[in-house]
Design a protein around this motif. Structure first.
Motif, PDB file in Angstrom:
ATOM      1  N   SER B  43      49.422  44.416  41.719  1.00  0.00           N
ATOM      2  CA  SER B  43      50.068  43.209  42.264  1.00  0.00           C
ATOM      3  C   SER B  43      49.034  42.100  42.434  1.00  0.00           C
ATOM      4  O   SER B  43      49.308  40.928  42.248  1.00  0.00           O
ATOM      5  CB  SER B  43      50.747  43.521  43.599  1.00  0.00           C
ATOM      6  N   LYS B  44      47.809  42.535  42.766  1.00  0.00           N
ATOM      7  CA  LYS B  44      46.723  41.571  42.899  1.00  0.00           C
ATOM      8  C   LYS B  44      46.466  40.900  41.545  1.00  0.00           C
ATOM      9  O   LYS B  44      46.283  39.700  41.448  1.00  0.00           O
ATOM     10  CB  LYS B  44      45.467  42.331  43.358  1.00  0.00           C
ATOM     11  N   LYS B  45      46.440  41.733  40.510  1.00  0.00           N
ATOM     12  CA  LYS B  45      46.191  41.204  39.173  1.00  0.00           C
ATOM     13  C   LYS B  45      47.330  40.272  38.778  1.00  0.00           C
ATOM     14  O   LYS B  45      47.110  39.216  38.196  1.00  0.00           O
ATOM     15  CB  LYS B  45      46.088  42.369  38.177  1.00  0.00           C
ATOM     16  N   ASP B  46      48.533  40.639  39.155  1.00  0.00           N
ATOM     17  CA  ASP B  46      49.688  39.785  38.870  1.00  0.00           C
ATOM     18  C   ASP B  46      49.525  38.431  39.546  1.00  0.00           C
ATOM     19  O   ASP B  46      49.783  37.401  38.955  1.00  0.00           O
ATOM     20  CB  ASP B  46      50.973  40.443  39.385  1.00  0.00           C
ATOM     21  N   LEU B  47      49.079  38.520  40.805  1.00  0.00           N
ATOM     22  CA  LEU B  47      48.894  37.288  41.559  1.00  0.00           C
ATOM     23  C   LEU B  47      47.861  36.401  40.870  1.00  0.00           C
ATOM     24  O   LEU B  47      48.037  35.188  40.746  1.00  0.00           O
ATOM     25  CB  LEU B  47      48.434  37.625  42.981  1.00  0.00           C
ATOM     26  N   LYS B  48      46.790  37.043  40.388  1.00  0.00           N
ATOM     27  CA  LYS B  48      45.729  36.300  39.729  1.00  0.00           C
ATOM     28  C   LYS B  48      46.260  35.593  38.485  1.00  0.00           C
ATOM     29  O   LYS B  48      46.011  34.412  38.265  1.00  0.00           O
ATOM     30  CB  LYS B  48      44.593  37.247  39.340  1.00  0.00           C
ATOM     31  N   THR B  49      46.985  36.342  37.654  1.00  0.00           N
ATOM     32  CA  THR B  49      47.521  35.714  36.434  1.00  0.00           C
ATOM     33  C   THR B  49      48.533  34.652  36.803  1.00  0.00           C
ATOM     34  O   THR B  49      48.616  33.614  36.143  1.00  0.00           O
ATOM     35  CB  THR B  49      48.180  36.768  35.515  1.00  0.00           C
ATOM     36  N   GLU B  50      49.269  34.903  37.887  1.00  0.00           N
ATOM     37  CA  GLU B  50      50.272  33.910  38.292  1.00  0.00           C
ATOM     38  C   GLU B  50      49.573  32.603  38.690  1.00  0.00           C
ATOM     39  O   GLU B  50      50.003  31.525  38.300  1.00  0.00           O
ATOM     40  CB  GLU B  50      51.087  34.447  39.475  1.00  0.00           C
ATOM     41  N   ILE B  51      48.488  32.753  39.459  1.00  0.00           N
ATOM     42  CA  ILE B  51      47.744  31.552  39.876  1.00  0.00           C
ATOM     43  C   ILE B  51      47.201  30.833  38.659  1.00  0.00           C
ATOM     44  O   ILE B  51      47.305  29.614  38.526  1.00  0.00           O
ATOM     45  CB  ILE B  51      46.602  31.938  40.845  1.00  0.00           C
ATOM     46  N   LYS B  52      46.643  31.627  37.733  1.00  0.00           N
ATOM     47  CA  LYS B  52      46.061  31.040  36.525  1.00  0.00           C
ATOM     48  C   LYS B  52      47.131  30.278  35.744  1.00  0.00           C
ATOM     49  O   LYS B  52      46.920  29.153  35.304  1.00  0.00           O
ATOM     50  CB  LYS B  52      45.467  32.158  35.662  1.00  0.00           C
ATOM     51  N   SER B 320      42.126  25.918  42.054  1.00  0.00           N
ATOM     52  CA  SER B 320      41.504  27.246  42.105  1.00  0.00           C
ATOM     53  C   SER B 320      41.152  27.600  43.537  1.00  0.00           C
ATOM     54  O   SER B 320      41.381  28.725  43.983  1.00  0.00           O
ATOM     55  CB  SER B 320      40.234  27.272  41.260  1.00  0.00           C
ATOM     56  N   LEU B 321      40.610  26.630  44.254  1.00  0.00           N
ATOM     57  CA  LEU B 321      40.229  26.903  45.638  1.00  0.00           C
ATOM     58  C   LEU B 321      41.459  27.194  46.482  1.00  0.00           C
ATOM     59  O   LEU B 321      41.419  28.076  47.346  1.00  0.00           O
ATOM     60  CB  LEU B 321      39.463  25.707  46.214  1.00  0.00           C
ATOM     61  N   ILE B 322      42.531  26.467  46.228  1.00  0.00           N
ATOM     62  CA  ILE B 322      43.765  26.743  46.976  1.00  0.00           C
ATOM     63  C   ILE B 322      44.286  28.121  46.596  1.00  0.00           C
ATOM     64  O   ILE B 322      44.709  28.913  47.445  1.00  0.00           O
ATOM     65  CB  ILE B 322      44.807  25.631  46.697  1.00  0.00           C
ATOM     66  N   GLY B 323      44.186  28.447  45.287  1.00  0.00           N
ATOM     67  CA  GLY B 323      44.623  29.765  44.817  1.00  0.00           C
ATOM     68  C   GLY B 323      43.813  30.882  45.452  1.00  0.00           C
ATOM     69  O   GLY B 323      44.349  31.952  45.752  1.00  0.00           O
ATOM     70  N   LEU B 324      42.530  30.611  45.685  1.00  0.00           N
ATOM     71  CA  LEU B 324      41.673  31.641  46.295  1.00  0.00           C
ATOM     72  C   LEU B 324      42.198  32.089  47.658  1.00  0.00           C
ATOM     73  O   LEU B 324      42.065  33.231  48.026  1.00  0.00           O
ATOM     74  CB  LEU B 324      40.257  31.086  46.469  1.00  0.00           C
ATOM     75  N   MET B 325      42.796  31.137  48.382  1.00  0.00           N
ATOM     76  CA  MET B 325      43.339  31.476  49.708  1.00  0.00           C
ATOM     77  C   MET B 325      44.335  32.621  49.600  1.00  0.00           C
ATOM     78  O   MET B 325      44.362  33.520  50.433  1.00  0.00           O
ATOM     79  CB  MET B 325      44.040  30.257  50.301  1.00  0.00           C
ATOM     80  N   PHE B 326      45.139  32.589  48.541  1.00  0.00           N
ATOM     81  CA  PHE B 326      46.168  33.614  48.392  1.00  0.00           C
ATOM     82  C   PHE B 326      45.576  34.913  47.871  1.00  0.00           C
ATOM     83  O   PHE B 326      46.122  35.982  48.082  1.00  0.00           O
ATOM     84  CB  PHE B 326      47.266  33.117  47.449  1.00  0.00           C
ATOM     85  N   LEU B 327      44.432  34.776  47.173  1.00  0.00           N
ATOM     86  CA  LEU B 327      43.779  35.985  46.679  1.00  0.00           C
ATOM     87  C   LEU B 327      43.061  36.700  47.812  1.00  0.00           C
ATOM     88  O   LEU B 327      43.132  37.915  47.931  1.00  0.00           O
ATOM     89  CB  LEU B 327      42.762  35.624  45.597  1.00  0.00           C
ATOM     90  N   PHE B 328      42.368  35.936  48.643  1.00  0.00           N
ATOM     91  CA  PHE B 328      41.588  36.558  49.719  1.00  0.00           C
ATOM     92  C   PHE B 328      42.492  37.228  50.733  1.00  0.00           C
ATOM     93  O   PHE B 328      42.323  38.380  51.055  1.00  0.00           O
ATOM     94  CB  PHE B 328      40.744  35.497  50.432  1.00  0.00           C
ATOM     95  N   LYS B 329      43.420  36.476  51.238  1.00  0.00           N
ATOM     96  CA  LYS B 329      44.313  36.946  52.310  1.00  0.00           C
ATOM     97  C   LYS B 329      43.540  37.634  53.422  1.00  0.00           C
ATOM     98  O   LYS B 329      43.890  38.708  53.890  1.00  0.00           O
ATOM     99  CB  LYS B 329      45.354  37.912  51.738  1.00  0.00           C
TER     100      LYS B 329
END
Lengths: 166, 380
Positions: B43-52, B320-329
């Protein structure tokens, strides 16, 4: 480069050129031209006002210089007039002094002359009175002395003696 | 010129910082979630591709004006916004609303033709919407010429309207207030004067600067406003679009070369003038003149690439920085990336102004070359 070409959208390019061209034209006509001319007018106005102020300042300075010059002249004139007046006064005083002296001298001379003549007259008078008195006294003395013969002789002797001495 | 390079370097640095952060985030998340089960990692990987994908999607132009989207309780993806008209040239003009695409989920059928929205581009397909690919996974379907009123076109229109009313108001306020601007014009008039006194006058010269002023003012405010709009939550990446910067640079190119004086062209075709005898020129000029001619095109090209790359980079870094917020959690990572995103936002506001300034400044410089008039013998 390939990515850029792929991203390039002809439609967006078309709209951008059209809309921006239109915007450029409208702004050129209705905004930039009046803004720039208004700003330019204002700047010219400020420049003119500054130049006018500078001129006024210069004129003011001229006026001040003129009035100062006038004042100086007036002061000099007053000075000159005062000096002249003083000179006149001095001269007048000197003149009157001279005149007074001359007059005084004249009067003194006249007085002296009068005194002299008075004196002469008085002396002459005294002389004549003394002569009369002497004659009277002599007459009386002689009358008394000539009452006696001896005395008469003696007198003759004395008188003769006096003559000798002379 | 150094200043301009600095901003480019700054943007590059931002990209490097982001790369580093992304790498760090990947490492962190990799370590943190290694202990957890496989599905979470997926799901993390999904989130990453989704952000990308989201970032890639955001950077592109869009056929509808979406404000935001969310997934509701029934796991349906909902979009909030409004559709825009699609205008295609495909053997005749085709116009329809972009709502027909349902954000790329369905085909639009117009006059018996089927169109599919795929990666923000419209392709002509068959009735079931097959997209054919070549070896490099590029779609090979026919692309009708797309004159759609896209999100960027809407923003250009809004910016144009805003500029028109703003500066028309400023122009009118002079007459009303005895030559002194009122209201918001008080803020913009010094900028207009700055462009005149510090950009146009020194670069173009006292004699000819007036001719170029409207263009310089227009591009400056146009680029600046659009850059700023790009930083608003609307997030329209207009000046980071190559078609836009190309159109702007093309205008600079046309203005430069159409107003070029005799001296300007002499400079290109006879750059050494009287300093070299003719036989020397015979040897040197076959090399020099092509270089000079190339320079004609490189100058506006550098303009279009600089603006495009700076705005693009800024958007990538920010998102990307905003996306990082969702990755870090996490309590540490998310505030950190929020702080960074905030700092970069502030820098981006500066960059928005700076890029508009640079574009205007360099355009003025090129106009200055074109307007040059001098005794050729004593120059250089």
């Amino acid at each position: 480069m390939e990515k850029l070409l792929e991203e390039f959208s002809l439609g967006l390019f078309f709209w951008q050129t059209l809309l921006f061209g239109l915007l450029l034209f409208l702004l050129w006509k209705f905004a930039w031209k009046p803004i720039l001319s208004a700003v330019n007018d204002r700047e010219e106005g400020i420049k003119d006002a500054l130049a006018a102020a500078e001129d006024a300042k210069k004129e003011m300075q001229n006026v001040t210089a003129d009035s100062e010059k006038l004042l100086k002249e007036a002061r000099a004139e007053r000075e000159a007039m005062l000096k002249e007046a003083r000179e006149i006064k001095d001269k007048l005083i000197a003149d009157s002094k001279d005149q007074a002296k001359v007059e005084g001298d004249k009067m003194i001379k006249q007085a002296q002359a009068a005194i002299e003549s008075e004196k002469k007259a008085a002396v002459a008078d005294i002389k004549s009175q003394v002569a009369n008195l002497s004659v009277d006294i002599a007459e009386k003395v002689i009358k008394e002395q000539l009452s006696d013969k001896n005395k008469q002789l003696k007198l003759v002797d004395d008188l003769l003696g006096d003559i000798k001495l002379n | 010129m150094h200043r301009f390079l600095e901003t480019d370097i700054l943007s590059n640095m931002c990209i490097h910082v982001t790369k580093f952060l992304l790498a760090a985030a990947l490492l962190l998340s990799g370590n943190a979630f290694a202990k957890e089960n496989e599905s979470s990692d997926d799901s993390k990987k999904d989130l990453k591709t989704e952000i990308k994908e989201y970032i890639a999607h955001h950077l592109k132009d869009s056929h509808d004006f979406s404000l935001f989207s969310y997934t509701n309780e029934a796991h349906e993806h909902k979009y909030v916004g409004f559709p825009l008209p699609v205008i295609l040239w495909d053997n005749g003009l085709k116009m329809f609303s972009s709502s027909k695409f349902h954000h790329g989920k369905t085909l639009a059928e117009v006059d018996g033709n089927y169109y599919k929205l795929y990666h923000s581009k419209i392709y002509k397909t068959d009735a079931v919407g097959t997209i054919n690919y070549d070896e490099e996974h590029h779609a090979t379907n026919a692309k009708p010429i797309d004159f759609s009123i896209t999100k960027s076109v809407v923003m250009i229109f809004i910016t144009g309207l805003l500029m028109f009313f703003l500066f028309r108001g400023l122009a009118k306020s002079y007459a009303k207030n005895n030559g002194i601007p009122t209201g918001v014009g008080r803020f913009f008039e010094p900028i207009v004067l700055y462009i005149r006194d510090d950009i146009a006058r020194p670069n173009i010269g006292e004699k000819k600067y007036k001719r170029y002023m409207p263009f310089l003012l227009s591009i400056f405010f146009f680029i600046w406003f659009l850059n700023i709009f790009g930083l608003t939550p609307l997030g329209v990446n207009v000046t980071g679009n190559i078609a836009i910067t190309f159109a702007l640079a093309l205008l600079t190119f046309l203005f430069t070369n159409l107003t070029g004086t005799k001296d300007y062209w002499m400079h290109i075709f006879d750059p050494l003038g009287d300093t070299l005898p003719w036989y020397g020129k015979l040897i040197l000029y076959p090399i020099l003149i092509p270089i000079e001619l190339l320079g004609l095109f490189i100058k506006p090209f550098s303009l279009l690439i600089r603006l495009y790359a700076n705005m693009q980079a800024g958007h990538i870094v920010l998102m990307s920085l905003i996306g990082l917020m969702f990755l870090f959690k996490s309590w540490l990572g998310s505030p950190l990336s929020f702080g960074l995103a905030f700092a970069i936002s502030l820098i981006e506001i500066l960059v928005a102004l700076l890029q508009a300034y640079i574009f205007t400044m360099l355009s003025a410089l090129y106009f200055g070359f074109a307007a040059v008039e001098h005794d050729h013998a004593d120059a250089h």
